[in-house]
Design a protein around this motif. Structure first.
Motif, mmCIF file in Angstrom:
data_model
loop_
_atom_site.group_PDB
_atom_site.id
_atom_site.type_symbol
_atom_site.label_atom_id
_atom_site.label_comp_id
_atom_site.label_asym_id
_atom_site.label_seq_id
_atom_site.Cartn_x
_atom_site.Cartn_y
_atom_site.Cartn_z
ATOM 1 N N TRP A 195 12.331 24.826 -6.549
ATOM 2 C CA TRP A 195 13.081 25.645 -5.586
ATOM 3 C C TRP A 195 13.136 25.044 -4.187
ATOM 4 N N HIS A 196 14.358 24.843 -3.692
ATOM 5 C CA HIS A 196 14.571 24.327 -2.331
ATOM 6 C C HIS A 196 15.923 24.831 -1.817
ATOM 7 N N PRO A 197 16.053 24.895 -0.494
ATOM 8 C CA PRO A 197 17.294 25.425 0.097
ATOM 9 C C PRO A 197 18.314 24.317 0.366
ATOM 10 N N HIS A 198 19.565 24.707 0.514
ATOM 11 C CA HIS A 198 20.610 23.830 1.062
ATOM 12 C C HIS A 198 21.503 24.665 1.971
ATOM 13 N N ARG A 199 21.975 24.052 3.028
ATOM 14 C CA ARG A 199 22.992 24.697 3.880
ATOM 15 C C ARG A 199 23.841 23.591 4.520
ATOM 16 N N VAL A 258 19.484 28.744 -2.458
ATOM 17 C CA VAL A 258 18.177 28.204 -2.826
ATOM 18 C C VAL A 258 18.247 27.961 -4.325
ATOM 19 N N HIS A 259 17.950 26.739 -4.740
ATOM 20 C CA HIS A 259 18.075 26.455 -6.168
ATOM 21 C C HIS A 259 16.997 25.491 -6.642
ATOM 22 N N GLN A 260 16.913 25.364 -7.966
ATOM 23 C CA GLN A 260 16.068 24.317 -8.528
ATOM 24 C C GLN A 260 16.881 23.507 -9.522
ATOM 25 N N GLU A 261 16.536 22.240 -9.650
ATOM 26 C CA GLU A 261 17.243 21.311 -10.529
ATOM 27 C C GLU A 261 16.176 20.562 -11.334
ATOM 28 N N MET A 262 16.169 20.804 -12.647
ATOM 29 C CA MET A 262 15.103 20.257 -13.485
ATOM 30 C C MET A 262 15.678 19.333 -14.561
#
Ligand code: FE
Length: 283
Positions: free
Chosen positions: A58-62, A102-106
């Motif tokens: 989990w981490h943010p982007h803007r 906020v998303h995660q990429e696995m």
């Protein structure tokens, strides 16, 4: 057509990101003027699962767009607004983070333990940085391939080649994103509007990217072109495959920290203060 000359060529370099993912960075976290409107290009081709399964929790982007294009294995993703799914080989996810996500990429290996793909970051102009988040996601079968002369093919994620248009639309920077494959001894020419940035990242074989220089550039090479009417690429004894990316530069100030890219330091401070306070997500 006045074919563009090469401005610089470099090689992607090994680095670590997320929770310990080994990848190669073609560019990013340096002088953004050179690649404007693009901020970063990561190459995560890898055949050792222990080097990538930790993923990107989990981490943010803007304020930017992240574009993930897969070749092997898959990336499972989930986000703060309830989206979840996976990007499979040949598929693309064009995510416009806008005002915040906020998303995660696995990453997940294929049966042979391999995983491979690329993540490009594209900047958003000031008046679009706080737009609502948006996804454009397409599977391999939904992305058309332009069949060109002499067996040259171009998979068109975004933009247009030979009358074939890509499915990703309505992106402010008017980008082109193509996966180009050339047999040995062929030429590929593509018009790029004057003033637009153009770059290539080689993923197999080798090719000549300058109309007046016969140097061959192979796997992991990042080619940045000067301005001109278009690009011209030639292969010699070996075939070549490369990503071709073009777009309209923004020419705006860049305030960048980690996964958040704004125009001013004040906007950056606001974003991180909102993250701390739990008010980052605007729905
Ligand atoms: Fe991300």
């Amino acid at each position: 057509m006045c074919a563009r000359r090469i401005r610089t060529v470099s090689k992607s370099t090994p680095t670590m990101e997320g929770a310990g993912v080994h990848l190669r960075r073609a560019f990013g976290f340096h002088n953004t003027e050179e690649t404007d409107p693009f901020l970063l290009l990561d190459d995560f081709r890898n055949d050792r699962p222990e080097h990538f399964i930790q993923g990107f929790p989990w981490h943010p982007h803007r304020g930017l767009e992240t574009i993930t294009y897969m070749l092997e294995g898959s990336v499972e993703h989930a986000d703060s607004i309830g989206n979840a799914g996976a990007i499979h080989p040949g598929g693309v996810q064009w995510m416009t983070a806008g005002r915040g996500i906020v998303h995660q990429e696995m990453p997940k290996p294929d049966k042979a333990g391999r995983m491979g793909g690329f993540q490009l970051w594209a900047n958003l102009p000031a008046d679009s940085k706080m737009m609502p988040p948006r996804y454009q996601e397409f599977a391999d079968a939904e992305i058309p391939v332009a069949e060109l002369e002499n067996g040259v093919t171009a998979k068109v994620v975004c933009g247009e080649i030979g009358g074939v248009s890509g499915p990703v639309e309505n992106v402010v920077i008017a980008p082109g994103y193509y996966d180009v494959s050339m047999p040995a001894g062929t030429t590929f020419a593509h018009a790029v509007p004057r003033g637009h940035s153009a770059l290539a990242y080689v993923i197999a074989g080798a090719a000549r990217f300058d109309p007046e220089d016969d140097s061959l550039y192979g796997n992991y090479s990042l080619v940045l072109w000067e301005d001109g009417d278009g690009i011209s690429v030639r292969t010699a004894e070996s075939p070549a495959r490369f990503l071709l990316v073009t777009g309209h530069p923004l020419g705006e100030p860049v305030a960048w920290h980690g996964p958040i890219v704004m125009n001013t330091d004040e906007e950056l401070r606001t974003a991180f203060a909102e993250l701390q306070a739990g008010t980052f997500l605007k729905g």
